[in-house]
Design an enzyme around this catalytic site. Structure first.
Site, mmCIF file in Angstrom:
data_model
loop_
_atom_site.group_PDB
_atom_site.id
_atom_site.type_symbol
_atom_site.label_atom_id
_atom_site.label_comp_id
_atom_site.label_asym_id
_atom_site.label_seq_id
_atom_site.Cartn_x
_atom_site.Cartn_y
_atom_site.Cartn_z
ATOM 1 C CB CYS A 35 -5.102 12.769 -9.218
ATOM 2 S SG CYS A 35 -5.792 13.516 -10.692
ATOM 3 N N GLY A 61 -1.241 8.085 -11.496
ATOM 4 C CA GLY A 61 -1.365 9.051 -12.583
ATOM 5 C C GLY A 61 -0.057 9.203 -13.319
ATOM 6 C CG ASN A 135 -7.133 11.232 -5.749
ATOM 7 O OD1 ASN A 135 -7.137 10.356 -4.893
ATOM 8 N ND2 ASN A 135 -7.573 11.002 -6.955
ATOM 9 N N GLY A 136 -9.614 13.389 -7.026
ATOM 10 C CA GLY A 136 -11.037 13.137 -6.856
ATOM 11 C C GLY A 136 -11.874 13.827 -7.891
ATOM 12 C CE1 TYR A 277 -5.767 -2.459 -11.801
ATOM 13 C CE2 TYR A 277 -7.227 -0.563 -11.864
ATOM 14 C CZ TYR A 277 -6.194 -1.290 -12.403
ATOM 15 O OH TYR A 277 -5.589 -0.863 -13.538
#
Ligand code: SF4
Length: 495
Positions: A35, A61, A135-136, A277
């Protein structure tokens, strides 16, 4: 609690196949970031800024997008399945009016519609409306959820975010800031949270700093984002990283930033895969530029595993920086030996299994005139299951490469992530199951080397002095910065 979805659009029925965008997609054997979050406080165009900010975070996302705006008295919000540019248009953006906004992009799957889980999630609690974007992953969410259910809570989504909302709603504190602090102390995991009430915006980052979270400025307005590239997209500037364990509060009555904490910093553990990445090359994390860090990884990889060759090429897009670094260090020319088709996206034609097997060719081509008759060094950022690496090596061979030497700009990926990254089970990770020589054979390479753990940390370049130089490298070395009790709970709390 209610979570009314304000949308008149037809819901996504899941009857299309998502080829994805960038290199983050279903055809490629890659990890998926889960996310991205974006927040604005103190700007009359908060919804438009969020649109552009989320657009810049689209690589984090692609399944759903949403924005919730507060005007001091109430919320307006909109969210739906799809890319940011598909979800939002002039009509729905102009209904989102107010100086404070939080936005969210969620990762892509090809499965069922999960609109109910699209964020920001919006709840009603005794203090009024509450919107949350994160996010997480909260790896004790299951435990907390069971406890809350035993006390009578009813959950409407499968999202960790709802767990936090229930904890806030049940807090003994009427003050939202105290309630948020209390809730955060009950959960464990990796997160960047944005909370919004009708007149407040609160940002919080987990005590280890696992997920990236930055603060920026645009004139007098405050910005928050998963990555700094979102600030550039809206003409803002980076101000600083949100510190691990920090809680930042903005209130429309004062417009003053209150810098607070809900936890002391625990062992700092920034996700190393963000540098390798996930993050965009033009972003900085903890003031380290991603492209530069990747180039240093490529240089280090060359020092550790030189091979005589004619050209160096990188698997687009995330491995190009490392390939440039490898070429600079060795003097072997960097060439565009692999080209990505940038115009793939969603198709309503479900490919047959056979075509799906060939899917990599829809996304990548080997440039015959560059690689034919050449010894090629192919740089990639990681190997997850090994299936894509085999396909790309074979693409290069079919295009006439005489040798293909694979160099990976990270250590072998052996362990699942519990901190918000979608990873397969340990048994599907090729590096957990095979030796490096066995992987080399499986991917049909002439030689194969992975960047060393120390080489990776040196290349990222955070100063020494903290454990692991302040990084999480658990997917490489199995040293998780938090206690993991349930291996089943891999993946994203947004799900
Ligand atoms: S386990 Fe790996 S992917 Fe997950 S946070 Fe740690 S370094 Fe990042």
């Amino acid at each position: 609690m209610s979570d009314e979805i304000k949308t008149s659009q037809q819901l996504w029925t899941g009857n299309f196949y998502n080829e994805g965008i960038g290199s983050h997609d279903g055809l490629f054997d890659k990890l998926r970031e889960e996310c991205g979050v974006f927040g604005v406080f103190g700007h009359p165009e908060s919804a438009s800024l969020s649109y552009y900010g989320l657009h810049a975070l689209q690589h984090r996302g692609q399944e759903s997008a949403g924005i919730c705006v507060a005007n001091g008295e109430s919320f307006s919000y909109y969210r739906n399945m799809g890319l940011v540019k598909e979800v939002f248009n002039n009509d729905n953006l102009t209904t989102l009016v107010g100086p404070s906004a939080i936005g969210h992009v969620r990762y892509s799957t090809s499965g069922e519609s999960k609109l109910a889980n699209a964020q920001p999630l919006v709840f009603k609690y005794r203090g009024g409306d509450l919107a949350i974007a994160t996010n997480g992953n909260l790896h004790n969410a299951g435990e907390v959820k069971k406890e809350l259910e035993s006390q009578g809570s009813i959950f409407q989504t499968t999202s960790d975010t709802e767990v936090i909302a229930h904890l806030i709603a049940r807090s003994k504190h009427d003050d939202i800031v105290l309630a948020v602090k209390e809730a955060l102390l009950k959960v464990e995991g990796a997160y960047a949270f944005l909370f919004q009430t009708k007149d407040k915006l609160i940002a919080a980052r987990d005590p280890h700093g696992l997920r990236p979270f930055v603060m920026g400025r645009l004139g007098n307005a405050y910005l928050f984002a998963s990555e700094t590239c979102a600030f550039d997209a809206v003409g803002g500037t980076y101000y600083r990283d949100v510190e691990p364990g920090e809680l930042l509060v903005l209130d429309m009555s004062t417009n003053v930033l209150v810098e607070d904490r809900f936890s002391p910093i625990k062992q700092r553990a920034i996700c190393a895969m963000e540098y390798i990445y996930f993050a965009r090359p033009d972003s900085d994390i903890d003031e380290i530029n991603i492209h530069s860090a990747r180039k240093r990884m490529g240089r280090q990889l060359a020092l550790e595993s030189f091979v005589d060759a004619d050209v160096v090429t990188g698997v687009p897009d995330s491995s190009i920086s490392a390939a440039i670094g490898f070429a600079e260090q060795t003097g072997i020319p960097y060439e565009l030996g692999l080209i990505k088709n940038r115009y793939t996206g969603r198709t309503f034609i479900q490919p047959s299994q056979e075509l799906r097997e060939q899917g990599v060719k829809m996304k990548l081509s080997a440039v015959r005139s560059i690689v034919a008759g050449k010894r090629v060094v192919m740089i990639d950022d990681s190997i997850v299951r090994g299936t894509t690496s085999l396909r790309i090596v074979n693409l290069l061979r079919e295009a006439g490469a005489t040798e293909v030497h694979v160099r990976i700009s990270s250590p072998p990926f052996k362990n699942p992530c519990f901190y918000g990254i979608d990873t397969p089970d340990r048994k599907e990770l090729i590096a957990a199951q095979k030796s490096i020589e066995e992987i080399r054979q499986a991917i049909n390479a002439d030689s194969l080397h992975f960047l060393s753990h120390d080489g990776l940390l040196n290349a990222i370049g955070r100063p020494n002095g903290e454990f692991n130089r302040g990084h999480c490298t658990a997917c490489f070395d199995n040293r998780y910065p938090t206690k993991i009790t349930d291996e089943a709970e891999v993946g994203c709390g947004c799900d």
